[in-house]
Design an enzyme around this catalytic site. Structure first.
Site, mmCIF file in Angstrom:
data_model
loop_
_atom_site.group_PDB
_atom_site.id
_atom_site.type_symbol
_atom_site.label_atom_id
_atom_site.label_comp_id
_atom_site.label_asym_id
_atom_site.label_seq_id
_atom_site.Cartn_x
_atom_site.Cartn_y
_atom_site.Cartn_z
ATOM 1 N N PRO A 24 0.838 -1.206 0.000
ATOM 2 C CA PRO A 24 0.000 0.000 0.000
ATOM 3 C C PRO A 24 0.868 1.250 0.000
ATOM 4 O O PRO A 24 1.843 1.333 0.740
ATOM 5 C CB PRO A 24 -0.778 -0.112 1.316
ATOM 6 C CG PRO A 24 0.002 -1.067 2.164
ATOM 7 C CD PRO A 24 0.702 -1.992 1.227
ATOM 8 N N CYS A 26 0.100 5.433 -0.002
ATOM 9 C CA CYS A 26 -0.832 6.565 -0.010
ATOM 10 C C CYS A 26 -0.570 7.457 -1.208
ATOM 11 O O CYS A 26 0.581 7.802 -1.476
ATOM 12 C CB CYS A 26 -0.635 7.421 1.234
ATOM 13 S SG CYS A 26 -1.286 6.668 2.700
ATOM 14 N N ALA A 60 -3.483 2.843 2.273
ATOM 15 C CA ALA A 60 -4.204 3.014 3.534
ATOM 16 C C ALA A 60 -5.516 3.748 3.264
ATOM 17 O O ALA A 60 -5.514 4.883 2.777
ATOM 18 C CB ALA A 60 -3.347 3.809 4.511
ATOM 19 N N GLN A 102 -5.885 -2.010 2.033
ATOM 20 C CA GLN A 102 -5.414 -1.833 3.401
ATOM 21 C C GLN A 102 -6.405 -0.945 4.153
ATOM 22 O O GLN A 102 -6.549 0.235 3.833
ATOM 23 C CB GLN A 102 -4.027 -1.193 3.427
ATOM 24 C CG GLN A 102 -3.440 -1.120 4.828
ATOM 25 C CD GLN A 102 -2.101 -0.408 4.891
ATOM 26 O OE1 GLN A 102 -1.965 0.704 4.392
ATOM 27 N NE2 GLN A 102 -1.113 -1.046 5.494
ATOM 28 N N TYR A 186 0.280 4.058 13.450
ATOM 29 C CA TYR A 186 -1.130 4.418 13.335
ATOM 30 C C TYR A 186 -1.910 3.697 14.444
ATOM 31 O O TYR A 186 -1.331 2.976 15.264
ATOM 32 C CB TYR A 186 -1.624 4.123 11.915
ATOM 33 C CG TYR A 186 -0.877 4.974 10.899
ATOM 34 C CD1 TYR A 186 -0.935 6.371 10.979
ATOM 35 C CD2 TYR A 186 -0.067 4.408 9.928
ATOM 36 C CE1 TYR A 186 -0.217 7.175 10.095
ATOM 37 C CE2 TYR A 186 0.654 5.204 9.037
ATOM 38 C CZ TYR A 186 0.579 6.591 9.132
ATOM 39 O OH TYR A 186 1.304 7.385 8.274
ATOM 40 N N ARG A 234 -0.584 -5.996 8.512
ATOM 41 C CA ARG A 234 0.759 -5.410 8.390
ATOM 42 C C ARG A 234 1.188 -4.909 9.759
ATOM 43 O O ARG A 234 0.445 -4.201 10.425
ATOM 44 C CB ARG A 234 0.742 -4.251 7.388
ATOM 45 C CG ARG A 234 2.098 -3.616 7.212
ATOM 46 C CD ARG A 234 2.143 -2.628 6.078
ATOM 47 N NE ARG A 234 3.176 -3.030 5.135
ATOM 48 C CZ ARG A 234 3.733 -2.207 4.251
ATOM 49 N NH1 ARG A 234 3.331 -0.970 4.148
ATOM 50 N NH2 ARG A 234 4.682 -2.625 3.443
ATOM 51 N N GLY A 330 7.790 -1.561 -3.412
ATOM 52 C CA GLY A 330 7.044 -0.314 -3.389
ATOM 53 C C GLY A 330 7.620 0.738 -4.318
ATOM 54 O O GLY A 330 7.218 0.864 -5.479
ATOM 55 N N ARG A 331 8.590 1.502 -3.794
ATOM 56 C CA ARG A 331 9.091 2.636 -4.565
ATOM 57 C C ARG A 331 9.686 2.222 -5.901
ATOM 58 O O ARG A 331 9.592 2.979 -6.882
ATOM 59 C CB ARG A 331 10.099 3.419 -3.718
ATOM 60 C CG ARG A 331 9.423 4.214 -2.613
ATOM 61 C CD ARG A 331 10.391 4.658 -1.554
ATOM 62 N NE ARG A 331 10.933 3.517 -0.805
ATOM 63 C CZ ARG A 331 11.828 3.612 0.164
ATOM 64 N NH1 ARG A 331 12.300 4.805 0.499
ATOM 65 N NH2 ARG A 331 12.245 2.538 0.806
#
Ligand code: FMN
Length: 369
Positions: A24, A26, A60, A102, A186, A234, A330-331
Protein backbone atom coordinates in the site's frame (compact mmCIF):
# COMPACT_ATOMS: atom_id res chain seq x y z
CA UNK A 1 16.90 -21.77 -13.68
CA UNK A 2 14.72 -22.52 -10.65
CA UNK A 3 12.92 -19.45 -9.60
CA UNK A 4 10.55 -18.65 -6.77
CA UNK A 5 9.49 -15.08 -7.51
CA UNK A 6 7.35 -16.08 -10.48
CA UNK A 7 5.78 -19.10 -8.80
CA UNK A 8 2.08 -18.78 -7.88
CA UNK A 9 1.04 -18.77 -4.25
CA UNK A 10 -2.27 -19.89 -2.78
CA UNK A 11 -3.83 -18.42 0.36
CA UNK A 12 -7.19 -20.00 1.21
CA UNK A 13 -9.17 -19.97 -2.10
CA UNK A 14 -7.05 -17.29 -3.75
CA UNK A 15 -4.21 -18.22 -6.08
CA UNK A 16 -1.96 -15.29 -7.03
CA UNK A 17 0.05 -15.60 -10.23
CA UNK A 18 3.40 -14.70 -8.66
CA UNK A 19 5.10 -13.43 -5.50
CA UNK A 20 5.75 -9.90 -6.73
CA UNK A 21 3.32 -7.82 -4.69
CA UNK A 22 2.91 -4.07 -4.48
CA UNK A 23 2.52 -2.69 -0.94
CA UNK A 24 0.00 0.00 0.00
CA UNK A 25 1.24 3.49 -0.88
CA UNK A 26 -0.83 6.56 -0.01
CA UNK A 27 -1.49 8.77 -3.01
CA UNK A 28 -3.11 11.74 -1.23
CA UNK A 29 -5.00 12.23 -4.47
CA UNK A 30 -8.60 12.69 -3.41
CA UNK A 31 -8.75 16.42 -4.12
CA UNK A 32 -12.47 16.51 -3.29
CA UNK A 33 -11.66 15.35 0.28
CA UNK A 34 -14.56 12.88 0.17
CA UNK A 35 -12.54 9.66 0.25
CA UNK A 36 -13.77 8.69 -3.25
CA UNK A 37 -11.30 7.15 -5.71
CA UNK A 38 -10.43 9.18 -8.82
CA UNK A 39 -9.02 8.44 -12.30
CA UNK A 40 -5.55 8.74 -10.74
CA UNK A 41 -6.23 5.64 -8.65
CA UNK A 42 -7.45 3.73 -11.69
CA UNK A 43 -4.30 4.57 -13.62
CA UNK A 44 -2.01 4.01 -10.63
CA UNK A 45 -3.25 0.54 -9.62
CA UNK A 46 -3.86 -0.55 -13.21
CA UNK A 47 -0.27 0.25 -14.14
CA UNK A 48 1.15 -2.21 -11.61
CA UNK A 49 -1.13 -4.99 -12.83
CA UNK A 50 -0.14 -4.16 -16.41
CA UNK A 51 3.46 -4.28 -15.24
CA UNK A 52 3.37 -7.85 -13.99
CA UNK A 53 2.59 -7.57 -10.27
CA UNK A 54 0.94 -10.66 -8.81
CA UNK A 55 -1.05 -8.71 -6.26
CA UNK A 56 -1.53 -5.10 -5.32
CA UNK A 57 -2.64 -3.75 -1.97
CA UNK A 58 -4.53 -0.46 -2.26
CA UNK A 59 -3.19 2.35 -0.08
CA UNK A 60 -4.20 3.01 3.53
CA UNK A 61 -7.94 3.62 3.29
CA UNK A 62 -9.72 5.30 6.17
CA UNK A 63 -12.41 3.28 7.90
CA UNK A 64 -13.67 6.55 9.40
CA UNK A 65 -13.24 10.18 8.28
CA UNK A 66 -11.20 10.92 11.41
CA UNK A 67 -8.99 7.91 10.66
CA UNK A 68 -7.47 9.48 7.55
CA UNK A 69 -3.86 10.64 7.56
CA UNK A 70 -4.94 13.61 5.44
CA UNK A 71 -8.22 14.83 3.94
CA UNK A 72 -6.95 13.60 0.56
CA UNK A 73 -6.88 9.91 1.61
CA UNK A 74 -9.18 7.23 0.27
CA UNK A 75 -12.03 6.17 2.54
CA UNK A 76 -14.41 3.25 2.81
CA UNK A 77 -16.96 4.43 5.35
CA UNK A 78 -19.74 4.87 2.79
CA UNK A 79 -21.18 3.16 -0.26
CA UNK A 80 -20.17 5.88 -2.75
CA UNK A 81 -16.54 5.19 -1.82
CA UNK A 82 -17.14 1.45 -2.32
CA UNK A 83 -18.69 2.00 -5.74
CA UNK A 84 -15.80 4.16 -6.92
CA UNK A 85 -13.35 1.33 -6.14
CA UNK A 86 -15.21 -1.21 -8.30
CA UNK A 87 -13.59 -0.07 -11.60
CA UNK A 88 -10.15 -0.24 -9.94
CA UNK A 89 -10.81 -3.83 -8.89
CA UNK A 90 -12.18 -4.76 -12.31
CA UNK A 91 -9.25 -3.21 -14.15
CA UNK A 92 -6.68 -5.02 -12.00
CA UNK A 93 -8.54 -8.31 -12.41
CA UNK A 94 -8.75 -7.86 -16.18
CA UNK A 95 -4.96 -7.62 -16.21
CA UNK A 96 -4.51 -10.90 -14.35
CA UNK A 97 -3.51 -9.60 -10.91
CA UNK A 98 -5.17 -9.90 -7.52
CA UNK A 99 -6.06 -6.88 -5.43
CA UNK A 100 -6.40 -6.25 -1.72
CA UNK A 101 -7.09 -3.12 0.27
CA UNK A 102 -5.41 -1.83 3.40
CA UNK A 103 -8.03 -0.76 5.95
CA UNK A 104 -6.61 1.88 8.22
CA UNK A 105 -7.14 4.27 11.09
CA UNK A 106 -4.34 6.76 11.55
CA UNK A 107 -5.03 7.45 15.25
CA UNK A 108 -2.91 10.27 16.63
CA UNK A 109 -1.10 10.61 13.29
CA UNK A 110 -4.33 11.56 11.49
CA UNK A 111 -5.36 15.04 10.32
CA UNK A 112 -2.02 16.02 8.81
CA UNK A 113 -1.04 18.04 5.78
CA UNK A 114 -0.10 15.92 2.78
CA UNK A 115 3.39 15.80 1.33
CA UNK A 116 2.84 18.46 -1.29
CA UNK A 117 0.74 21.55 -1.94
CA UNK A 118 0.61 22.48 1.74
CA UNK A 119 2.67 24.95 3.76
CA UNK A 120 3.89 22.41 6.32
CA UNK A 121 3.90 18.86 4.92
CA UNK A 122 3.42 16.29 7.67
CA UNK A 123 2.35 18.86 10.30
CA UNK A 124 -1.09 18.83 11.90
CA UNK A 125 -3.78 20.34 9.72
CA UNK A 126 -5.27 23.45 11.35
CA UNK A 127 -8.98 23.24 12.12
CA UNK A 128 -9.58 26.22 9.85
CA UNK A 129 -8.28 24.13 6.93
CA UNK A 130 -10.48 21.16 7.76
CA UNK A 131 -8.38 19.49 10.49
CA UNK A 132 -10.01 17.47 13.28
CA UNK A 133 -9.26 16.19 16.77
CA UNK A 134 -7.43 12.89 16.62
CA UNK A 135 -7.84 9.82 18.85
CA UNK A 136 -5.35 7.40 20.38
CA UNK A 137 -5.02 4.83 23.16
CA UNK A 138 -3.68 7.57 25.46
CA UNK A 139 -3.88 11.35 25.24
CA UNK A 140 -0.22 11.70 24.22
CA UNK A 141 0.90 13.43 21.05
CA UNK A 142 3.26 12.06 18.42
CA UNK A 143 6.19 14.49 18.25
CA UNK A 144 4.91 17.96 17.30
CA UNK A 145 1.50 16.80 16.10
CA UNK A 146 -1.65 17.99 17.86
CA UNK A 147 -2.56 16.09 21.03
CA UNK A 148 -5.14 13.30 20.59
CA UNK A 149 -8.03 12.36 22.85
CA UNK A 150 -7.89 8.94 24.50
CA UNK A 151 -10.55 6.57 23.15
CA UNK A 152 -13.12 5.39 25.69
CA UNK A 153 -14.84 1.97 25.47
CA UNK A 154 -17.60 3.33 23.24
CA UNK A 155 -14.98 4.91 20.98
CA UNK A 156 -13.15 1.59 20.74
CA UNK A 157 -16.38 -0.23 19.85
CA UNK A 158 -17.02 2.39 17.17
CA UNK A 159 -13.58 1.74 15.63
CA UNK A 160 -14.13 -2.04 15.66
CA UNK A 161 -17.49 -1.61 13.91
CA UNK A 162 -15.94 0.74 11.36
CA UNK A 163 -13.25 -1.81 10.40
CA UNK A 164 -15.95 -4.47 10.05
CA UNK A 165 -18.25 -2.24 7.96
CA UNK A 166 -15.39 -1.21 5.68
CA UNK A 167 -14.35 -4.85 5.26
CA UNK A 168 -17.89 -5.71 4.20
CA UNK A 169 -17.80 -2.93 1.60
CA UNK A 170 -14.41 -4.16 0.37
CA UNK A 171 -15.86 -7.64 -0.14
CA UNK A 172 -18.83 -6.14 -1.98
CA UNK A 173 -16.49 -4.12 -4.21
CA UNK A 174 -14.81 -7.37 -5.30
CA UNK A 175 -11.47 -7.20 -3.50
CA UNK A 176 -9.63 -10.51 -3.17
CA UNK A 177 -8.04 -9.79 0.21
CA UNK A 178 -8.29 -7.47 3.17
CA UNK A 179 -5.24 -6.08 4.95
CA UNK A 180 -5.51 -4.53 8.40
CA UNK A 181 -2.98 -1.76 8.98
CA UNK A 182 -1.34 -2.31 12.37
CA UNK A 183 2.03 -0.71 11.51
CA UNK A 184 3.82 2.64 11.24
CA UNK A 185 2.51 4.26 14.40
CA UNK A 186 -1.13 4.42 13.33
CA UNK A 187 -3.99 3.58 15.69
CA UNK A 188 -3.61 -0.21 16.00
CA UNK A 189 0.17 0.06 16.34
CA UNK A 190 -0.33 2.80 18.96
CA UNK A 191 -2.36 0.29 20.97
CA UNK A 192 0.29 -2.44 20.52
CA UNK A 193 3.19 -0.33 21.71
CA UNK A 194 4.09 0.20 25.37
CA UNK A 195 5.49 3.57 24.28
CA UNK A 196 2.10 4.95 23.17
CA UNK A 197 -0.38 2.84 25.15
CA UNK A 198 -0.53 3.79 28.82
CA UNK A 199 -4.08 2.63 29.43
CA UNK A 200 -5.00 1.00 32.69
CA UNK A 201 -8.10 -0.81 31.35
CA UNK A 202 -8.22 -4.15 29.52
CA UNK A 203 -6.84 -2.56 26.29
CA UNK A 204 -3.51 -1.68 27.90
CA UNK A 205 -0.87 -3.20 30.13
CA UNK A 206 0.68 -6.48 29.02
CA UNK A 207 0.89 -7.58 25.40
CA UNK A 208 -2.43 -9.44 25.66
CA UNK A 209 -4.10 -6.17 26.67
CA UNK A 210 -2.32 -4.06 24.07
CA UNK A 211 -3.14 -6.59 21.33
CA UNK A 212 -6.78 -6.87 22.35
CA UNK A 213 -8.12 -4.20 19.97
CA UNK A 214 -6.29 -5.64 16.96
CA UNK A 215 -7.45 -9.18 17.76
CA UNK A 216 -11.04 -7.99 18.21
CA UNK A 217 -10.92 -6.39 14.77
CA UNK A 218 -9.33 -9.49 13.26
CA UNK A 219 -12.11 -11.65 14.74
CA UNK A 220 -14.88 -9.34 13.51
CA UNK A 221 -13.46 -9.08 10.01
CA UNK A 222 -12.61 -12.77 9.76
CA UNK A 223 -16.16 -13.68 10.78
CA UNK A 224 -17.82 -11.58 8.08
CA UNK A 225 -15.59 -12.02 5.03
CA UNK A 226 -15.95 -15.18 2.93
CA UNK A 227 -14.22 -18.25 4.36
CA UNK A 228 -12.05 -18.50 1.25
CA UNK A 229 -10.81 -14.91 1.38
CA UNK A 230 -7.33 -14.23 2.79
CA UNK A 231 -6.96 -11.79 5.68
CA UNK A 232 -3.62 -10.02 6.04
CA UNK A 233 -2.13 -7.84 8.76
CA UNK A 234 0.76 -5.41 8.39
CA UNK A 235 2.90 -4.83 11.47
CA UNK A 236 5.97 -2.89 12.49
CA UNK A 237 7.99 -5.78 13.90
CA UNK A 238 10.44 -3.41 15.55
CA UNK A 239 10.24 0.20 16.62
CA UNK A 240 14.05 0.45 16.65
CA UNK A 241 13.68 2.05 20.10
CA UNK A 242 14.59 0.67 23.53
CA UNK A 243 11.46 -0.36 25.42
CA UNK A 244 9.25 -0.34 22.32
CA UNK A 245 7.21 -3.09 20.67
CA UNK A 246 9.92 -5.45 19.52
CA UNK A 247 10.57 -8.66 17.63
CA UNK A 248 9.91 -10.81 20.68
CA UNK A 249 6.47 -9.29 21.17
CA UNK A 250 5.90 -9.40 17.42
CA UNK A 251 6.60 -13.15 17.44
CA UNK A 252 3.94 -13.70 20.11
CA UNK A 253 1.51 -11.43 18.28
CA UNK A 254 2.00 -13.26 14.98
CA UNK A 255 1.36 -16.57 16.75
CA UNK A 256 -1.93 -15.17 18.04
CA UNK A 257 -2.78 -13.81 14.59
CA UNK A 258 -2.29 -17.32 13.18
CA UNK A 259 -4.68 -18.71 15.79
CA UNK A 260 -7.21 -16.00 14.92
CA UNK A 261 -7.30 -16.91 11.21
CA UNK A 262 -4.92 -14.38 9.65
CA UNK A 263 -3.32 -15.77 6.49
CA UNK A 264 -0.24 -13.61 6.00
CA UNK A 265 1.66 -10.94 7.88
CA UNK A 266 3.60 -8.23 6.10
CA UNK A 267 6.66 -7.23 8.08
CA UNK A 268 7.50 -3.56 8.18
CA UNK A 269 9.01 -1.49 11.01
CA UNK A 270 9.08 1.82 12.84
CA UNK A 271 6.82 4.86 12.71
CA UNK A 272 5.46 5.08 16.25
CA UNK A 273 8.00 7.39 17.81
CA UNK A 274 10.53 9.81 16.42
CA UNK A 275 13.93 8.18 16.87
CA UNK A 276 15.87 9.31 19.93
CA UNK A 277 19.04 11.29 19.29
CA UNK A 278 21.81 8.99 18.14
CA UNK A 279 19.54 6.09 17.09
CA UNK A 280 19.71 5.04 13.49
CA UNK A 281 17.48 2.68 11.56
CA UNK A 282 19.81 0.50 9.49
CA UNK A 283 18.15 1.60 6.25
CA UNK A 284 19.63 -0.14 3.22
CA UNK A 285 18.86 -2.91 0.77
CA UNK A 286 16.56 -5.44 2.42
CA UNK A 287 16.89 -3.79 5.85
CA UNK A 288 13.63 -5.24 7.18
CA UNK A 289 14.12 -8.72 5.76
CA UNK A 290 15.84 -10.12 8.89
CA UNK A 291 12.66 -9.26 10.83
CA UNK A 292 10.58 -11.14 8.25
CA UNK A 293 12.96 -14.10 8.33
CA UNK A 294 12.79 -14.28 12.14
CA UNK A 295 8.99 -14.33 12.11
CA UNK A 296 8.87 -16.90 9.33
CA UNK A 297 11.23 -19.18 11.29
CA UNK A 298 9.57 -18.76 14.69
CA UNK A 299 5.89 -18.90 13.69
CA UNK A 300 3.67 -20.85 11.33
CA UNK A 301 2.54 -17.68 9.53
CA UNK A 302 3.19 -17.04 5.82
CA UNK A 303 5.26 -13.87 5.70
CA UNK A 304 5.78 -11.10 3.20
CA UNK A 305 8.98 -9.04 3.24
CA UNK A 306 9.25 -5.40 2.26
CA UNK A 307 11.73 -2.55 2.34
CA UNK A 308 14.26 -1.67 -0.34
CA UNK A 309 13.97 -4.97 -2.12
CA UNK A 310 14.55 -3.21 -5.40
CA UNK A 311 16.17 -5.76 -7.69
CA UNK A 312 14.70 -8.99 -9.12
CA UNK A 313 17.68 -11.16 -8.15
CA UNK A 314 17.67 -9.68 -4.64
CA UNK A 315 13.96 -10.51 -4.35
CA UNK A 316 14.56 -14.01 -5.68
CA UNK A 317 17.34 -14.52 -3.12
CA UNK A 318 15.04 -13.56 -0.21
CA UNK A 319 12.52 -16.20 -1.32
CA UNK A 320 15.05 -18.85 -2.28
CA UNK A 321 16.71 -18.64 1.14
CA UNK A 322 13.38 -19.07 2.91
CA UNK A 323 13.22 -15.63 4.46
CA UNK A 324 9.72 -14.85 3.17
CA UNK A 325 6.87 -16.27 1.10
CA UNK A 326 6.15 -13.09 -0.85
CA UNK A 327 8.07 -9.91 -1.71
CA UNK A 328 6.56 -6.46 -1.75
CA UNK A 329 8.15 -3.90 -4.02
CA UNK A 330 7.04 -0.31 -3.39
CA UNK A 331 9.09 2.64 -4.57
CA UNK A 332 10.85 0.60 -7.25
CA UNK A 333 7.40 -0.04 -8.78
CA UNK A 334 6.66 3.70 -8.66
CA UNK A 335 9.89 4.36 -10.53
CA UNK A 336 9.17 1.61 -13.04
CA UNK A 337 5.59 0.32 -13.21
CA UNK A 338 6.90 -2.47 -15.48
CA UNK A 339 9.05 -3.83 -12.64
CA UNK A 340 7.27 -7.18 -12.75
CA UNK A 341 7.78 -7.61 -16.49
CA UNK A 342 11.44 -6.76 -16.16
CA UNK A 343 11.78 -9.28 -13.32
CA UNK A 344 10.17 -12.00 -15.39
CA UNK A 345 12.45 -11.23 -18.32
CA UNK A 346 15.51 -11.28 -16.05
CA UNK A 347 14.60 -14.46 -14.20
CA UNK A 348 12.64 -16.51 -16.69
CA UNK A 349 13.12 -14.82 -20.01
CA UNK A 350 9.65 -15.43 -21.42
CA UNK A 351 6.76 -13.23 -22.41
CA UNK A 352 4.06 -14.76 -20.21
CA UNK A 353 3.51 -11.65 -18.08
CA UNK A 354 3.72 -9.20 -20.97
CA UNK A 355 0.32 -8.09 -22.25
CA UNK A 356 -0.13 -9.30 -25.85
CA UNK A 357 -0.60 -5.70 -26.96
CA UNK A 358 2.94 -4.82 -25.80
CA UNK A 359 4.92 -7.92 -26.82
CA UNK A 360 6.34 -6.35 -29.97
CA UNK A 361 8.17 -3.90 -27.73
CA UNK A 362 10.03 -6.73 -26.00
CA UNK A 363 10.99 -8.89 -29.01
CA UNK A 364 14.61 -7.83 -29.04
CA UNK A 365 15.00 -8.39 -25.30
CA UNK A 366 13.42 -11.84 -25.62
CA UNK A 367 15.70 -12.82 -28.50
CA UNK A 368 18.72 -11.74 -26.48
CA UNK A 369 17.48 -13.75 -23.48
C1 FMN B 1 4.52 7.19 -1.40
C2 FMN B 1 4.44 6.15 -0.31
C3 FMN B 1 3.24 5.96 0.37
C4 FMN B 1 3.14 4.97 1.36
N1 FMN B 1 1.92 4.72 1.94
C5 FMN B 1 1.76 3.64 2.74
C6 FMN B 1 0.46 3.21 3.13
O1 FMN B 1 -0.56 3.73 2.70
N2 FMN B 1 0.39 2.15 3.98
C7 FMN B 1 1.50 1.50 4.44
O2 FMN B 1 1.37 0.55 5.20
N3 FMN B 1 2.72 1.86 4.01
C8 FMN B 1 2.88 2.88 3.15
N4 FMN B 1 4.12 3.18 2.66
C9 FMN B 1 5.25 2.26 2.93
C10 FMN B 1 5.38 1.25 1.77
O3 FMN B 1 4.25 0.39 1.73
C11 FMN B 1 6.64 0.38 1.90
O4 FMN B 1 6.56 -0.38 3.08
C12 FMN B 1 7.92 1.21 1.93
O5 FMN B 1 7.92 2.15 0.87
C13 FMN B 1 9.15 0.34 1.86
O6 FMN B 1 9.17 -0.44 0.69
P1 FMN B 1 10.03 -0.01 -0.61
O7 FMN B 1 11.45 0.21 -0.15
O8 FMN B 1 9.89 -1.15 -1.57
O9 FMN B 1 9.43 1.26 -1.14
C14 FMN B 1 4.26 4.19 1.70
C15 FMN B 1 5.47 4.44 1.05
C16 FMN B 1 5.56 5.38 0.04
C17 FMN B 1 6.88 5.55 -0.70
Amino acid sequence: MTQHLLTPITLRDLTVRNRIWVPPMCQYSVAARDGVATPWHLMHYGSFARGGAGAIIVEATGVLPEGRISPQDLGLWNDAQRDALVPVVELVHSLGAAIGIQLAHAGRKASTQPEWGTPHPGASLPEADGGWTTVAPSAEAYADLAAPEALDEAGIDHVVRAFADSARRAVDAGFDMIEIHAAHGYLLHEFLSPLSNHRTDSYGGDLAGRARLLLRIVDEVRALIPGGMPLLVRISASEWVEGGFDLEEATQLVTWLTEHGVDMVDVSSGGNTPLPEGTRIPVGPGYQTPLAAHLRTHTEMPISAVGMIDEPFQAEHVLATGQADVIRVGRAFLRDPSWGLQASLALRGDEELIPAQYRRAYRQQLRRG
